[in-house]
Scaffold this motif. Sequence first.
Motif, PDB file in Angstrom:
ATOM      1  N   UNK A 192       0.833  -1.200   0.000  1.00  0.00           N
ATOM      2  CA  UNK A 192       0.000   0.000   0.000  1.00  0.00           C
ATOM      3  C   UNK A 192       0.875   1.260   0.000  1.00  0.00           C
ATOM      4  N   UNK A 193       1.921   1.262   0.829  1.00  0.00           N
ATOM      5  CA  UNK A 193       2.824   2.410   0.877  1.00  0.00           C
ATOM      6  C   UNK A 193       3.596   2.600  -0.419  1.00  0.00           C
TER       7      UNK A 193
ATOM      8  N   UNK B 150      -5.131   3.886   9.201  1.00  0.00           N
ATOM      9  CA  UNK B 150      -3.933   4.730   9.096  1.00  0.00           C
ATOM     10  C   UNK B 150      -2.984   4.283   7.983  1.00  0.00           C
ATOM     11  N   UNK B 151      -3.213   3.128   7.407  1.00  0.00           N
ATOM     12  CA  UNK B 151      -2.391   2.671   6.278  1.00  0.00           C
ATOM     13  C   UNK B 151      -3.234   2.607   5.011  1.00  0.00           C
ATOM     14  N   UNK B 152      -4.078   1.577   4.908  1.00  0.00           N
ATOM     15  CA  UNK B 152      -4.888   1.418   3.703  1.00  0.00           C
ATOM     16  C   UNK B 152      -5.807   2.614   3.476  1.00  0.00           C
ATOM     17  N   UNK B 153      -6.469   3.069   4.541  1.00  0.00           N
ATOM     18  CA  UNK B 153      -7.398   4.191   4.390  1.00  0.00           C
ATOM     19  C   UNK B 153      -6.707   5.470   3.972  1.00  0.00           C
ATOM     20  N   UNK B 154      -5.628   5.830   4.697  1.00  0.00           N
ATOM     21  CA  UNK B 154      -4.889   7.052   4.389  1.00  0.00           C
ATOM     22  C   UNK B 154      -4.225   6.966   3.026  1.00  0.00           C
TER      23      UNK B 154
ATOM     24  N   UNK C 159      -3.774   0.279 -12.717  1.00  0.00           N
ATOM     25  CA  UNK C 159      -4.136  -1.140 -12.689  1.00  0.00           C
ATOM     26  C   UNK C 159      -3.598  -1.812 -11.427  1.00  0.00           C
ATOM     27  N   UNK C 160      -2.343  -1.497 -11.052  1.00  0.00           N
ATOM     28  CA  UNK C 160      -1.751  -2.064  -9.840  1.00  0.00           C
ATOM     29  C   UNK C 160      -2.545  -1.660  -8.606  1.00  0.00           C
ATOM     30  N   UNK C 161      -2.990  -0.407  -8.563  1.00  0.00           N
ATOM     31  CA  UNK C 161      -3.797   0.072  -7.426  1.00  0.00           C
ATOM     32  C   UNK C 161      -5.109  -0.696  -7.347  1.00  0.00           C
ATOM     33  N   UNK C 162      -5.781  -0.867  -8.475  1.00  0.00           N
ATOM     34  CA  UNK C 162      -7.090  -1.529  -8.486  1.00  0.00           C
ATOM     35  C   UNK C 162      -6.977  -3.004  -8.101  1.00  0.00           C
ATOM     36  N   UNK C 163      -5.985  -3.717  -8.644  1.00  0.00           N
ATOM     37  CA  UNK C 163      -5.888  -5.143  -8.348  1.00  0.00           C
ATOM     38  C   UNK C 163      -5.386  -5.405  -6.939  1.00  0.00           C
ATOM     39  N   UNK C 164      -4.886  -4.363  -6.274  1.00  0.00           N
ATOM     40  CA  UNK C 164      -4.506  -4.514  -4.864  1.00  0.00           C
ATOM     41  C   UNK C 164      -5.652  -4.139  -3.932  1.00  0.00           C
ATOM     42  N   UNK C 165      -6.251  -2.975  -4.151  1.00  0.00           N
ATOM     43  CA  UNK C 165      -7.242  -2.468  -3.194  1.00  0.00           C
ATOM     44  C   UNK C 165      -8.603  -3.147  -3.316  1.00  0.00           C
TER      45      UNK C 165
ATOM     46  N   UNK D 159      -4.986   5.104   0.374  1.00  0.00           N
ATOM     47  CA  UNK D 159      -5.941   5.138  -0.736  1.00  0.00           C
ATOM     48  C   UNK D 159      -6.493   6.540  -0.949  1.00  0.00           C
ATOM     49  N   UNK D 160      -6.719   7.284   0.153  1.00  0.00           N
ATOM     50  CA  UNK D 160      -7.212   8.657   0.031  1.00  0.00           C
ATOM     51  C   UNK D 160      -6.177   9.554  -0.656  1.00  0.00           C
ATOM     52  N   UNK D 161      -4.893   9.383  -0.285  1.00  0.00           N
ATOM     53  CA  UNK D 161      -3.836  10.196  -0.888  1.00  0.00           C
ATOM     54  C   UNK D 161      -3.600   9.808  -2.350  1.00  0.00           C
ATOM     55  N   UNK D 162      -3.723   8.520  -2.657  1.00  0.00           N
ATOM     56  CA  UNK D 162      -3.600   8.084  -4.059  1.00  0.00           C
ATOM     57  C   UNK D 162      -4.722   8.696  -4.889  1.00  0.00           C
ATOM     58  N   UNK D 163      -5.941   8.671  -4.362  1.00  0.00           N
ATOM     59  CA  UNK D 163      -7.068   9.278  -5.061  1.00  0.00           C
ATOM     60  C   UNK D 163      -6.848  10.776  -5.264  1.00  0.00           C
ATOM     61  N   UNK D 164      -6.339  11.450  -4.232  1.00  0.00           N
ATOM     62  CA  UNK D 164      -6.053  12.882  -4.347  1.00  0.00           C
ATOM     63  C   UNK D 164      -5.013  13.142  -5.426  1.00  0.00           C
ATOM     64  N   UNK D 165      -3.971  12.329  -5.473  1.00  0.00           N
ATOM     65  CA  UNK D 165      -2.925  12.530  -6.483  1.00  0.00           C
ATOM     66  C   UNK D 165      -3.490  12.399  -7.887  1.00  0.00           C
ATOM     67  N   UNK D 166      -4.418  11.471  -8.090  1.00  0.00           N
ATOM     68  CA  UNK D 166      -4.991  11.295  -9.423  1.00  0.00           C
ATOM     69  C   UNK D 166      -5.998  12.384  -9.766  1.00  0.00           C
ATOM     70  N   UNK D 167      -6.650  12.939  -8.764  1.00  0.00           N
ATOM     71  CA  UNK D 167      -7.503  14.104  -9.016  1.00  0.00           C
ATOM     72  C   UNK D 167      -6.651  15.273  -9.511  1.00  0.00           C
ATOM     73  N   UNK D 168      -5.496  15.480  -8.845  1.00  0.00           N
ATOM     74  CA  UNK D 168      -4.596  16.560  -9.261  1.00  0.00           C
ATOM     75  C   UNK D 168      -3.976  16.276 -10.626  1.00  0.00           C
TER      76      UNK D 168
END
Length: 314
Positions: free
Chosen positions: A114-115, A207-211, A248-254, A213-222
């Motif tokens: 995740x990190x 604090x790991x998966x939740x945080x 694709x890596x994010x989706x097949x993991x989360x 995934x939120x930051x990954x989503x934010x990065x893709x919004x930007x």
Amino acid sequence: MVDDAFNSSGLPPFTLTGLPGLEASQHWIFLLLGALYIVSIVGNALILFTIKEEQSLHQPMYYFLSLLSVNDLGVSFSTLPTVLATFCFHLREISFNSCMAQMFFIHLFSFAESGILLVMSFDRYVAICNPLRYTTVLTDGRVVRMGLSVVIRSFCMVFPLPFLLKRLPFCKANVLSHAYCLHPDLIHLPCGDVTINNIFGLFIVISTFGLDSALILLSYVLILRSVLTIASQEERVKTLNTCVSHMCAVLIFYVPMVGVSMAARYGRHAPQYVHILMSLIYLFVPPMLNPVIYSIKTKEIRRKLYKILLGTKF
């Protein structure tokens, strides 16, 4: 045997489970899982070798990909011993300490993945939104520190789990739902109060998966906002194409990870094969598909793999 093991060590062993109802097909299932292991191990090893040998791939993006491949190898090797023992040699008993060690490493690599996906999204954000500063922001030293921070964070999160379980009494049949040890499975077995374990487990997930995934989503919004400012449609597509492998890596993991968590917490009355299938997808699919996706979508890696596998010069 179970009573002797319990009395000699003071800690009960656990019984691993294959696929109930499919005992007659266990050898075929073992061949299938063995093929998945081979694809995962060989694929990730080839990615590492390719990046090491190809000078043009000595860039932050591929350093992070190397870290992802090492992590995926760790996931595969963490589950391999008990899966082989269960499906091939029909050895279903695992000692308490061995189970705790396996649980530790499986979750260590899961949190680390995740990190790693988070720092890879940061790499894509800098490359697309601030391309002129890419080499100054993602220096070799900073890449190393980011990788170490991912490993250290994962270790600190997972380290307390075996000790929190070890303090609890186990006084019933300790039959696991899988051919390996997972915390969501183990947490249902103790006879004592598991409130602290549940609270800590929820904390580390958020604090790991939740945080992450939120930051990954934010990065893709930007990233998307930056891409939409590009006038040329062709350039937009070309820019977004550099993110396809990571997305694709994010989706097949989360997606499988969320499925496993939901099934463990809210699907206790669901058929057992649902839990088994979700856990198999969660642990087998990302390590197997990540090298395939990056090999297909990354031209430099694909070209180097052709050289390695075919022995030709391009």
